[in-house]
Write a protein that holds these residues in place. Structure first.
Motif, PDB file in Angstrom:
ATOM      1  N   ASN A  29      57.573  48.409  43.619  1.00  0.00           N
ATOM      2  CA  ASN A  29      56.576  49.303  44.203  1.00  0.00           C
ATOM      3  C   ASN A  29      55.169  49.043  43.668  1.00  0.00           C
ATOM      4  O   ASN A  29      54.360  49.959  43.549  1.00  0.00           O
ATOM      5  N   ILE A  30      54.863  47.801  43.298  1.00  0.00           N
ATOM      6  CA  ILE A  30      53.508  47.416  42.891  1.00  0.00           C
ATOM      7  C   ILE A  30      52.861  46.681  44.061  1.00  0.00           C
ATOM      8  O   ILE A  30      53.447  45.752  44.606  1.00  0.00           O
ATOM      9  N   ASP A  31      51.680  47.094  44.418  1.00  0.00           N
ATOM     10  CA  ASP A  31      50.966  46.501  45.548  1.00  0.00           C
ATOM     11  C   ASP A  31      50.703  45.026  45.276  1.00  0.00           C
ATOM     12  O   ASP A  31      50.088  44.688  44.260  1.00  0.00           O
ATOM     13  N   PRO A  32      51.126  44.117  46.147  1.00  0.00           N
ATOM     14  CA  PRO A  32      50.872  42.680  45.953  1.00  0.00           C
ATOM     15  C   PRO A  32      49.393  42.373  45.810  1.00  0.00           C
ATOM     16  O   PRO A  32      49.006  41.485  45.073  1.00  0.00           O
ATOM     17  N   ALA A  33      48.522  43.140  46.525  1.00  0.00           N
ATOM     18  CA  ALA A  33      47.079  42.881  46.438  1.00  0.00           C
ATOM     19  C   ALA A  33      46.579  43.107  45.026  1.00  0.00           C
ATOM     20  O   ALA A  33      45.728  42.379  44.520  1.00  0.00           O
ATOM     21  N   LYS A  34      47.140  44.151  44.364  1.00  0.00           N
ATOM     22  CA  LYS A  34      46.747  44.414  42.992  1.00  0.00           C
ATOM     23  C   LYS A  34      47.265  43.330  42.064  1.00  0.00           C
ATOM     24  O   LYS A  34      46.612  42.969  41.086  1.00  0.00           O
ATOM     25  N   ALA A  35      48.454  42.841  42.376  1.00  0.00           N
ATOM     26  CA  ALA A  35      48.998  41.754  41.566  1.00  0.00           C
ATOM     27  C   ALA A  35      48.119  40.522  41.669  1.00  0.00           C
ATOM     28  O   ALA A  35      47.839  39.839  40.684  1.00  0.00           O
ATOM     29  N   LEU A  36      47.603  40.294  42.876  1.00  0.00           N
ATOM     30  CA  LEU A  36      46.722  39.142  43.069  1.00  0.00           C
ATOM     31  C   LEU A  36      45.414  39.337  42.309  1.00  0.00           C
ATOM     32  O   LEU A  36      44.863  38.391  41.752  1.00  0.00           O
ATOM     33  N   THR A  37      44.931  40.586  42.285  1.00  0.00           N
ATOM     34  CA  THR A  37      43.708  40.874  41.549  1.00  0.00           C
ATOM     35  C   THR A  37      43.890  40.595  40.075  1.00  0.00           C
ATOM     36  O   THR A  37      43.033  40.002  39.421  1.00  0.00           O
ATOM     37  N   GLN A  38      45.041  41.024  39.526  1.00  0.00           N
ATOM     38  CA  GLN A  38      45.323  40.793  38.122  1.00  0.00           C
ATOM     39  C   GLN A  38      45.436  39.315  37.804  1.00  0.00           C
ATOM     40  O   GLN A  38      45.147  38.882  36.689  1.00  0.00           O
ATOM     41  N   MET A  39      45.850  38.532  38.783  1.00  0.00           N
ATOM     42  CA  MET A  39      45.979  37.086  38.590  1.00  0.00           C
ATOM     43  C   MET A  39      44.692  36.355  38.946  1.00  0.00           C
ATOM     44  O   MET A  39      44.648  35.136  39.013  1.00  0.00           O
ATOM     45  N   HIS A  40      43.617  37.126  39.208  1.00  0.00           N
ATOM     46  CA  HIS A  40      42.309  36.544  39.557  1.00  0.00           C
ATOM     47  C   HIS A  40      42.367  35.726  40.847  1.00  0.00           C
ATOM     48  O   HIS A  40      41.651  34.757  41.015  1.00  0.00           O
ATOM     49  N   VAL A  41      43.212  36.188  41.782  1.00  0.00           N
ATOM     50  CA  VAL A  41      43.258  35.547  43.089  1.00  0.00           C
ATOM     51  C   VAL A  41      42.286  36.253  44.027  1.00  0.00           C
ATOM     52  O   VAL A  41      41.669  35.639  44.877  1.00  0.00           O
ATOM     53  N   THR A  42      42.116  37.586  43.863  1.00  0.00           N
ATOM     54  CA  THR A  42      41.120  38.349  44.620  1.00  0.00           C
ATOM     55  C   THR A  42      40.226  39.108  43.635  1.00  0.00           C
ATOM     56  O   THR A  42      40.630  39.360  42.496  1.00  0.00           O
ATOM     57  N   LYS A  43      39.041  39.466  44.078  1.00  0.00           N
ATOM     58  CA  LYS A  43      38.095  40.163  43.223  1.00  0.00           C
ATOM     59  C   LYS A  43      38.101  41.671  43.495  1.00  0.00           C
ATOM     60  O   LYS A  43      38.427  42.106  44.594  1.00  0.00           O
ATOM     61  N   SER A  44      37.719  42.442  42.485  1.00  0.00           N
ATOM     62  CA  SER A  44      37.628  43.888  42.600  1.00  0.00           C
ATOM     63  C   SER A  44      36.167  44.309  42.503  1.00  0.00           C
ATOM     64  O   SER A  44      35.389  43.729  41.746  1.00  0.00           O
ATOM     65  N   ASP A  45      35.792  45.334  43.267  1.00  0.00           N
ATOM     66  CA  ASP A  45      34.426  45.865  43.229  1.00  0.00           C
ATOM     67  C   ASP A  45      34.308  47.093  42.339  1.00  0.00           C
ATOM     68  O   ASP A  45      33.292  47.802  42.377  1.00  0.00           O
ATOM     69  N   ASP A  46      35.308  47.358  41.524  1.00  0.00           N
ATOM     70  CA  ASP A  46      35.283  48.546  40.681  1.00  0.00           C
ATOM     71  C   ASP A  46      34.093  48.551  39.725  1.00  0.00           C
ATOM     72  O   ASP A  46      33.578  49.616  39.364  1.00  0.00           O
ATOM     73  N   TYR A  47      33.637  47.375  39.309  1.00  0.00           N
ATOM     74  CA  TYR A  47      32.521  47.300  38.368  1.00  0.00           C
ATOM     75  C   TYR A  47      31.233  47.860  38.966  1.00  0.00           C
ATOM     76  O   TYR A  47      30.311  48.246  38.246  1.00  0.00           O
ATOM     77  N   LYS A  48      31.166  47.937  40.296  1.00  0.00           N
ATOM     78  CA  LYS A  48      29.968  48.451  40.954  1.00  0.00           C
ATOM     79  C   LYS A  48      29.856  49.971  40.866  1.00  0.00           C
ATOM     80  O   LYS A  48      28.817  50.545  41.202  1.00  0.00           O
ATOM     81  N   LYS A  49      30.914  50.616  40.409  1.00  0.00           N
ATOM     82  CA  LYS A  49      30.918  52.075  40.329  1.00  0.00           C
ATOM     83  C   LYS A  49      30.133  52.596  39.129  1.00  0.00           C
ATOM     84  O   LYS A  49      29.765  53.762  39.087  1.00  0.00           O
ATOM     85  N   ARG A  50      29.899  51.745  38.142  1.00  0.00           N
ATOM     86  CA  ARG A  50      29.134  52.180  36.971  1.00  0.00           C
ATOM     87  C   ARG A  50      27.643  52.235  37.315  1.00  0.00           C
ATOM     88  O   ARG A  50      27.143  51.431  38.114  1.00  0.00           O
ATOM     89  N   PRO A  51      26.897  53.174  36.696  1.00  0.00           N
ATOM     90  CA  PRO A  51      25.447  53.283  36.952  1.00  0.00           C
ATOM     91  C   PRO A  51      24.700  51.990  36.646  1.00  0.00           C
ATOM     92  O   PRO A  51      23.662  51.711  37.243  1.00  0.00           O
ATOM     93  N   GLY A  52      25.253  51.198  35.722  1.00  0.00           N
ATOM     94  CA  GLY A  52      24.593  49.959  35.348  1.00  0.00           C
ATOM     95  C   GLY A  52      24.469  48.963  36.482  1.00  0.00           C
ATOM     96  O   GLY A  52      23.549  48.135  36.483  1.00  0.00           O
ATOM     97  N   TRP A  53      25.371  49.022  37.441  1.00  0.00           N
ATOM     98  CA  TRP A  53      25.302  48.041  38.535  1.00  0.00           C
ATOM     99  C   TRP A  53      24.101  48.322  39.446  1.00  0.00           C
ATOM    100  O   TRP A  53      23.396  47.401  39.848  1.00  0.00           O
ATOM    101  N   ALA A  54      23.869  49.591  39.753  1.00  0.00           N
ATOM    102  CA  ALA A  54      22.687  49.938  40.558  1.00  0.00           C
ATOM    103  C   ALA A  54      21.414  49.534  39.828  1.00  0.00           C
ATOM    104  O   ALA A  54      20.448  49.072  40.443  1.00  0.00           O
ATOM    105  N   ALA A  55      21.428  49.669  38.497  1.00  0.00           N
ATOM    106  CA  ALA A  55      20.265  49.253  37.706  1.00  0.00           C
ATOM    107  C   ALA A  55      20.068  47.743  37.804  1.00  0.00           C
ATOM    108  O   ALA A  55      18.945  47.254  37.928  1.00  0.00           O
TER     109      ALA A  55
END
Length: 356
Positions: A29-55
């Protein structure tokens, strides 16, 4: 031929291993897309959620614009695009800058570090950058904070496009940065003091220019209160003619250079004078002596002349004059709708004597 078969079998085994791993994750029951993210096959935009990214996005646009216009920029942009990607490319050019850059992005907007008041190049933004740097150095003095930042760096750096920095180099760069904490704090205090002096000087210069422009706009006006004045009204007109009334671009009428009233409220002057004249008339009627009415008007006219002379007295500050206006003008004195010229002049002298 045998060698080629062995290579083919090895590739097949590797592919099967990847497929089996993904299948096992799916079965669990683990999403394959997340598995790919962990293996650096796809990228995540979570880092954009921090205030520092807008800065980062704002800084990249403004700093790049400053660089390409020949100003003093934080980074050497050269042919890099004026966006966050270009900024990260510039940071990647100096791998030793990556840890502190990521830490600044990670902690930006926190209570301990703070934010930039403006992303435009200028005195205040330069001061803010030094302040944030000093605050960041203090935060990074805690090893637990650095541990948490490095952990997030490992997760974010590939998606952000930052080059990889090994753990030892990461911690070494952070440690080197924190040793400059006291120097940065001193630099901030010096810059802040210099900016305060600069702002004060600029503010005084601006006020001086505005005052000079205001004085330059001074133009005389002719008060026409009554088309065909009575003898009593003429005495008041003659008294007013001893005073130079002017108007300036601020929409205020001045009497001998002193603030009098808004030009929009000048109709109330005529109304006030008429009420005062009526009061004098009532005095004479009360005692049955018209001569008293005339004496009252003459006294009122002298009050106006005295008021104008007081306005010329340079020992009385504008502050004292304006304070006295609160006692003698239409809206604040005890006698409703009348201007108490003598009281205004007298209170101006009183406030001046108090050092106002």
């Amino acid at each position: 031929m045998m060698k080629i078969k062995k290579i083919s079998l090895l590739r097949l085994a590797t592919s099967m291993s990847l497929i089996i791993s993904l299948a096992a994750c799916t079965a669990g029951n683990i999403d394959p897309a997340k598995a790919l993210t962990q293996m650096h096959v796809t990228k995540s935009d979570d880092y954009k959620k921090r205030p520092g990214w807008a800065a980062i996005e704002n800084i990249s646009q403004n700093d790049c614009k400053t660089y390409k216009s020949g100003g003093k920029s934080l980074l050497q942009w050269k042919n890099k695009p004026c966006n966050a990607k270009g900024l990260i490319e510039a940071v990647n050019d100096k791998s030793e800058a990556i840890p502190v850059f990521y830490a600044a992005y990670h902690e930006y907007g926190s209570y301990e570090v703070g934010t930039l008041s403006s992303f435009e190049a200028g005195y205040q933004s330069s001061e803010d950058i030094i302040m944030i740097s000093a605050n960041l150095a203090k935060v990074l003095s805690s090893s637990s904070n650095v541990d948490a930042i490095y952990k997030d760096y490992q997760q974010d750096r590939w998606s952000m496009g930052l080059n990889e920095v090994d753990k030892d180099s990461f911690y070494k760069s952070i440690s080197s940065f924190t040793t400059k904490k006291d120097a940065m704090l001193t630099a901030y205090q010096k810059t802040h003091a210099e900016n305060q002096q600069r702002y004060k000087a600029e503010s005084e210069d601006r006020k001086k220019r505005e005052q000079e422009d205001l004085f330059a706009s001074d133009r005389a006006i002719n008060l026409v209160l009554w088309p065909n004045p009575s003898p009593e009204q003429q005495m008041i007109v003659d008294a007013l003619h001893t005073i130079k009334f002017t108007i300036r671009n601020d929409g205020v009428v001045y009497a001998n250079g002193r603030r009098f009233m808004s030009s929009a409220g000048m109709e109330s002057l005529k109304n006030s004078l008429n009420i005062s004249l009526e009061s004098c008339s009532d005095v004479g009627a009360y005692v049955g002596e018209k001569i008293l009415s005339r004496a009252c008007v003459q006294g009122f006219a002298r009050d106006i002349v005295e008021w104008g002379e007081t306005a010329k007295d340079h020992s009385i500050s504008d502050r004292a004059w304006n304070a006295a206006a609160m006692d003698g003008s239409i809206n604040y004195n005890p006698i409703k709708y009348e201007i108490l010229f003598s009281h205004w002049a007298g209170m101006a002298r009183v406030y001046a004597s108090r050092g106002d």
